[in-house]
Design a protein around this motif. Structure first.
Motif, PDB file in Angstrom:
ATOM      1  N   TYR A   1      47.029  36.765  33.770  1.00 52.60           N
ATOM      2  CA  TYR A   1      47.566  35.564  34.417  1.00 52.60           C
ATOM      3  C   TYR A   1      48.498  36.008  35.541  1.00 52.60           C
ATOM      4  O   TYR A   1      49.294  36.922  35.367  1.00 52.60           O
ATOM      5  CB  TYR A   1      48.334  34.762  33.365  1.00 52.60           C
ATOM      6  CG  TYR A   1      48.727  33.375  33.772  1.00 52.60           C
ATOM      7  CD1 TYR A   1      47.856  32.314  33.615  1.00 52.60           C
ATOM      8  CD2 TYR A   1      49.992  33.109  34.272  1.00 52.60           C
ATOM      9  CE1 TYR A   1      48.223  31.020  33.957  1.00 52.60           C
ATOM     10  CE2 TYR A   1      50.365  31.823  34.626  1.00 52.60           C
ATOM     11  CZ  TYR A   1      49.470  30.790  34.457  1.00 52.60           C
ATOM     12  OH  TYR A   1      49.845  29.516  34.804  1.00 52.60           O
TER      13      TYR A   1
ATOM     14  N   LYS B   1      39.436  29.051  31.418  1.00 56.69           N
ATOM     15  CA  LYS B   1      40.513  30.029  31.266  1.00 56.69           C
ATOM     16  C   LYS B   1      41.577  29.797  32.327  1.00 56.69           C
ATOM     17  O   LYS B   1      41.263  29.756  33.520  1.00 56.69           O
ATOM     18  CB  LYS B   1      39.930  31.435  31.415  1.00 56.69           C
ATOM     19  CG  LYS B   1      40.934  32.549  31.253  1.00 56.69           C
ATOM     20  CD  LYS B   1      40.236  33.897  31.367  1.00 56.69           C
ATOM     21  CE  LYS B   1      41.242  35.025  31.244  1.00 56.69           C
ATOM     22  NZ  LYS B   1      40.599  36.339  31.360  1.00 56.69           N
TER      23      LYS B   1
ATOM     24  N   ARG C   1      44.078  31.011  34.866  1.00 55.96           N
ATOM     25  CA  ARG C   1      44.120  32.299  35.554  1.00 55.96           C
ATOM     26  C   ARG C   1      45.443  32.552  36.267  1.00 55.96           C
ATOM     27  O   ARG C   1      45.809  33.689  36.520  1.00 55.96           O
ATOM     28  CB  ARG C   1      42.975  32.372  36.567  1.00 55.96           C
ATOM     29  CG  ARG C   1      41.597  32.255  35.936  1.00 55.96           C
ATOM     30  CD  ARG C   1      41.280  33.370  34.963  1.00 55.96           C
ATOM     31  NE  ARG C   1      41.350  34.683  35.574  1.00 55.96           N
ATOM     32  CZ  ARG C   1      40.367  35.263  36.237  1.00 55.96           C
ATOM     33  NH1 ARG C   1      39.201  34.652  36.354  1.00 55.96           N
ATOM     34  NH2 ARG C   1      40.515  36.459  36.766  1.00 55.96           N
TER      35      ARG C   1
ATOM     36  N   LEU D   1      41.475  36.831  41.501  1.00 53.84           N
ATOM     37  CA  LEU D   1      40.510  36.450  40.467  1.00 53.84           C
ATOM     38  C   LEU D   1      39.497  37.570  40.231  1.00 53.84           C
ATOM     39  O   LEU D   1      39.077  37.805  39.102  1.00 53.84           O
ATOM     40  CB  LEU D   1      39.772  35.167  40.852  1.00 53.84           C
ATOM     41  CG  LEU D   1      40.579  33.869  40.822  1.00 53.84           C
ATOM     42  CD1 LEU D   1      39.751  32.717  41.384  1.00 53.84           C
ATOM     43  CD2 LEU D   1      41.069  33.553  39.423  1.00 53.84           C
TER      44      LEU D   1
ATOM     45  N   TYR E   1      42.321  27.665  37.370  1.00 51.30           N
ATOM     46  CA  TYR E   1      41.446  27.950  36.232  1.00 51.30           C
ATOM     47  C   TYR E   1      40.093  28.454  36.728  1.00 51.30           C
ATOM     48  O   TYR E   1      39.689  28.177  37.854  1.00 51.30           O
ATOM     49  CB  TYR E   1      41.161  26.672  35.439  1.00 51.30           C
ATOM     50  CG  TYR E   1      42.321  26.052  34.731  1.00 51.30           C
ATOM     51  CD1 TYR E   1      42.517  26.290  33.367  1.00 51.30           C
ATOM     52  CD2 TYR E   1      43.199  25.196  35.391  1.00 51.30           C
ATOM     53  CE1 TYR E   1      43.575  25.692  32.685  1.00 51.30           C
ATOM     54  CE2 TYR E   1      44.256  24.602  34.716  1.00 51.30           C
ATOM     55  CZ  TYR E   1      44.437  24.855  33.372  1.00 51.30           C
ATOM     56  OH  TYR E   1      45.477  24.267  32.697  1.00 51.30           O
ATOM     57  N   THR E   2      39.388  29.142  35.817  1.00 52.34           N
ATOM     58  CA  THR E   2      37.967  29.412  36.009  1.00 52.34           C
ATOM     59  C   THR E   2      37.238  28.938  34.758  1.00 52.34           C
ATOM     60  O   THR E   2      37.833  28.841  33.680  1.00 52.34           O
ATOM     61  CB  THR E   2      37.672  30.917  36.246  1.00 52.34           C
ATOM     62  OG1 THR E   2      38.224  31.674  35.180  1.00 52.34           O
ATOM     63  CG2 THR E   2      38.231  31.375  37.587  1.00 52.34           C
TER      64      THR E   2
ATOM     65  N   CYS F   1      39.939  24.382  39.821  1.00 49.26           N
ATOM     66  CA  CYS F   1      39.029  25.147  38.973  1.00 49.26           C
ATOM     67  C   CYS F   1      37.855  25.667  39.799  1.00 49.26           C
ATOM     68  O   CYS F   1      37.292  24.942  40.623  1.00 49.26           O
ATOM     69  CB  CYS F   1      38.492  24.268  37.841  1.00 49.26           C
ATOM     70  SG  CYS F   1      37.473  25.170  36.647  1.00 49.26           S
TER      71      CYS F   1
ATOM     72  N   GLU G   1      42.420  40.362  35.308  1.00 48.28           N
ATOM     73  CA  GLU G   1      42.091  39.536  34.158  1.00 48.28           C
ATOM     74  C   GLU G   1      43.330  38.800  33.656  1.00 48.28           C
ATOM     75  O   GLU G   1      43.220  37.792  32.977  1.00 48.28           O
ATOM     76  CB  GLU G   1      41.502  40.391  33.032  1.00 48.28           C
ATOM     77  CG  GLU G   1      40.080  40.854  33.307  1.00 48.28           C
ATOM     78  CD  GLU G   1      39.088  39.706  33.427  1.00 48.28           C
ATOM     79  OE1 GLU G   1      39.159  38.754  32.638  1.00 48.28           O
ATOM     80  OE2 GLU G   1      38.235  39.761  34.328  1.00 48.28           O
TER      81      GLU G   1
END
Length: 161
Positions: A142, A69, A71, A136, A95-96, A11, A140
């Motif tokens: 996946y 989220k 990603r 990233l 994730y972010t 993350c 936006e």
């Protein structure tokens, strides 16, 4: 007989155009020694990716993620190309997060630092990390990224799927 793949989360917590990163300097036997990475780690038996993410972030940083989220997923393959059954395969759920609460704690795996996003590429990071940082920034949606490393840690190939 080939080994089972490793399952991990990673993350990047964001605040004021910075990422919270861990400078891995506290463990001697560490594949990430002296590199900067996000926070996360290995799944415990029976955990979902989200459960692993929340537990690892809390353990390593003291922070509780409020909003996060998924990603992408990054497939890492590394090891001796001449012994494909002995290579390590890792599926990392990326994730972010922009919303969290709590106070940052001391981490036994490395030093936690807020790093300007613009400076991330100048840090000692894995070559493949530069690819997913770019993804990233640019996407936006996946994504799926496959990174293949040699036994010496050199990036051999990358593919965005």
């Amino acid at each position: 007989m080939s080994k089972l793949p490793e399952l991990t989360t990673l993350c990047y917590i964001e605040k004021e155009d910075k990422y919270l990163m861990m400078h891995r300097v506290k463990k001697e036997k560490d594949i990430n020694k002296d590199k900067y990475i996000g926070v996360g780690g290995h799944f415990e038996y029976g955990e979902s990716p989200d459960e692993c993410l929340l537990r690892e972030v809390k353990e390593e940083t003291g922070l509780t993620l409020i909003k996060y989220k998924p990603r992408g997923i990054v497939t890492f393959i590394y090891g001796d190309e001449n012994q494909p059954d002995e290579r390590v395969v890792e599926y990392m759920y990326l994730y972010t997060s922009t919303e969290f609460e709590g106070e940052i704690i001391e981490c036994d795996e490395g030093n936690l630092e807020w790093i300007d996003k613009a400076d991330v590429y100048n840090l000692p990071i894995w070559e493949g990390d530069k690819i997913f940082f770019r993804l990233l920034e640019e996407r936006e949606d996946y994504f799926s990224l496959k990174l293949v490393y040699s036994e010496s840690g050199e990036l051999i190939s990358s593919e965005v799927i």
